[in-house]
Design a protein around this motif. Structure first.
Motif, mmCIF file in Angstrom:
data_model
loop_
_atom_site.group_PDB
_atom_site.id
_atom_site.type_symbol
_atom_site.label_atom_id
_atom_site.label_comp_id
_atom_site.label_asym_id
_atom_site.label_seq_id
_atom_site.Cartn_x
_atom_site.Cartn_y
_atom_site.Cartn_z
ATOM 1 N N ILE A 1 0.494 -9.283 -6.935
ATOM 2 C CA ILE A 1 -0.064 -7.930 -6.797
ATOM 3 C C ILE A 1 -0.363 -7.406 -8.199
ATOM 4 O O ILE A 1 0.483 -7.501 -9.095
ATOM 5 N N ARG A 2 -1.554 -6.848 -8.361
ATOM 6 C CA ARG A 2 -1.963 -6.282 -9.649
ATOM 7 C C ARG A 2 -2.050 -4.771 -9.531
ATOM 8 O O ARG A 2 -2.596 -4.245 -8.565
ATOM 9 N N TYR A 3 -1.511 -4.080 -10.544
ATOM 10 C CA TYR A 3 -1.466 -2.624 -10.555
ATOM 11 C C TYR A 3 -1.990 -2.101 -11.888
ATOM 12 O O TYR A 3 -1.958 -2.794 -12.890
ATOM 13 N N GLU B 1 0.825 -1.208 0.000
ATOM 14 C CA GLU B 1 0.000 0.000 0.000
ATOM 15 C C GLU B 1 0.864 1.265 0.000
ATOM 16 O O GLU B 1 0.406 2.328 -0.392
ATOM 17 N N GLN C 1 -1.866 -2.621 -17.330
ATOM 18 C CA GLN C 1 -1.974 -3.482 -16.164
ATOM 19 C C GLN C 1 -0.631 -4.183 -15.968
ATOM 20 O O GLN C 1 0.002 -4.625 -16.938
ATOM 21 N N ILE D 1 -4.764 -2.669 -7.848
ATOM 22 C CA ILE D 1 -6.127 -3.130 -8.105
ATOM 23 C C ILE D 1 -6.385 -4.534 -7.568
ATOM 24 O O ILE D 1 -7.497 -5.039 -7.679
ATOM 25 N N GLY D 2 -5.393 -5.140 -6.948
ATOM 26 C CA GLY D 2 -5.637 -6.449 -6.356
ATOM 27 C C GLY D 2 -4.403 -7.079 -5.775
ATOM 28 O O GLY D 2 -3.287 -6.822 -6.204
ATOM 29 N N GLY D 3 -4.636 -7.892 -4.738
ATOM 30 C CA GLY D 3 -3.587 -8.739 -4.215
ATOM 31 C C GLY D 3 -2.847 -8.261 -2.991
ATOM 32 O O GLY D 3 -1.921 -8.923 -2.563
ATOM 33 N N THR D 4 -3.218 -7.123 -2.399
ATOM 34 C CA THR D 4 -2.432 -6.654 -1.256
ATOM 35 C C THR D 4 -2.794 -7.369 0.031
ATOM 36 O O THR D 4 -2.030 -7.338 0.980
ATOM 37 N N GLY D 5 -3.940 -7.994 0.078
ATOM 38 C CA GLY D 5 -4.301 -8.837 1.223
ATOM 39 C C GLY D 5 -4.156 -8.160 2.564
ATOM 40 O O GLY D 5 -4.789 -7.169 2.851
ATOM 41 N N VAL E 1 1.330 -7.039 -13.391
ATOM 42 C CA VAL E 1 1.161 -8.058 -12.362
ATOM 43 C C VAL E 1 2.546 -8.510 -11.928
ATOM 44 O O VAL E 1 3.373 -8.881 -12.772
#
Length: 156
Positions: free
Chosen positions: A56-58, A27, A69, A42-46, A71
């Motif tokens: 992790i997706r950005y 983050e 995008q 946009i995903g995967g930081t848990g 990954v």
């Protein structure tokens, strides 16, 4: 096929666990990425802390504001020492980024080693000399300033 490497070192006047807590939380990436890059996770930081195998997706806008995008996977990690992120999908043929930290007198030495292969063969090699290498330098210059503002500048 040329593999390029970019290396950056920064001394930070904090304890090892302080800088580890910061750099091992995905983050915080937005805080040390230039705003014009449009960086967004946009995903995967848990749970907010990296672990080996984490994907992790950005979204990032490295060129002309065009969103891409990206990954990455955390492929290696040793708490308070290092982690490696590798591109799984994105703009490069190869992206391997080592993040290392070590305690030194007065703080921490942080070393980043980015090994990469631009896309598009010959055109990618030209793009590296004209654009990519300079953009990496600018990104890491921004990051150095952001970390200095957050943790204080190194005093020799």
């Amino acid at each position: 096929m040329a593999i390029y490497q970019f290396t950056q070192q920064q001394k930070i006047p904090v304890a090892l666990d302080t800088i580890w807590a910061f750099i091992s939380n995905p983050e915080n990436l937005k805080e040390i990425t230039p705003p014009h890059m449009g960086f967004k996770i946009i995903g995967g930081t848990g749970q907010g802390k990296i672990y080996q195998g984490m994907i992790i997706r950005y979204i990032v806008k490295p060129l002309l504001g065009i969103p891409l995008q990206w990954v990455t996977e955390i492929t290696h990690m040793k708490e308070c020492e290092y982690f490696v992120d590798e591109q799984r999908a994105g703009p490069y043929k190869l992206w391997h980024h080592q993040h290392k930290i070590e305690a030194i007198a007065g703080g921490v030495l942080m070393t980043d080693i980015v090994s990469y292969i631009p896309p598009f063969g010959f055109i990618g090699r030209i793009a590296n000399s004209v654009l990519i290498k300079k953009q990496l330098q600018q990104i890491f210059e921004f990051r150095t300033k952001a970390i200095n503002e957050k943790f204080g500048p190194w005093q020799d």
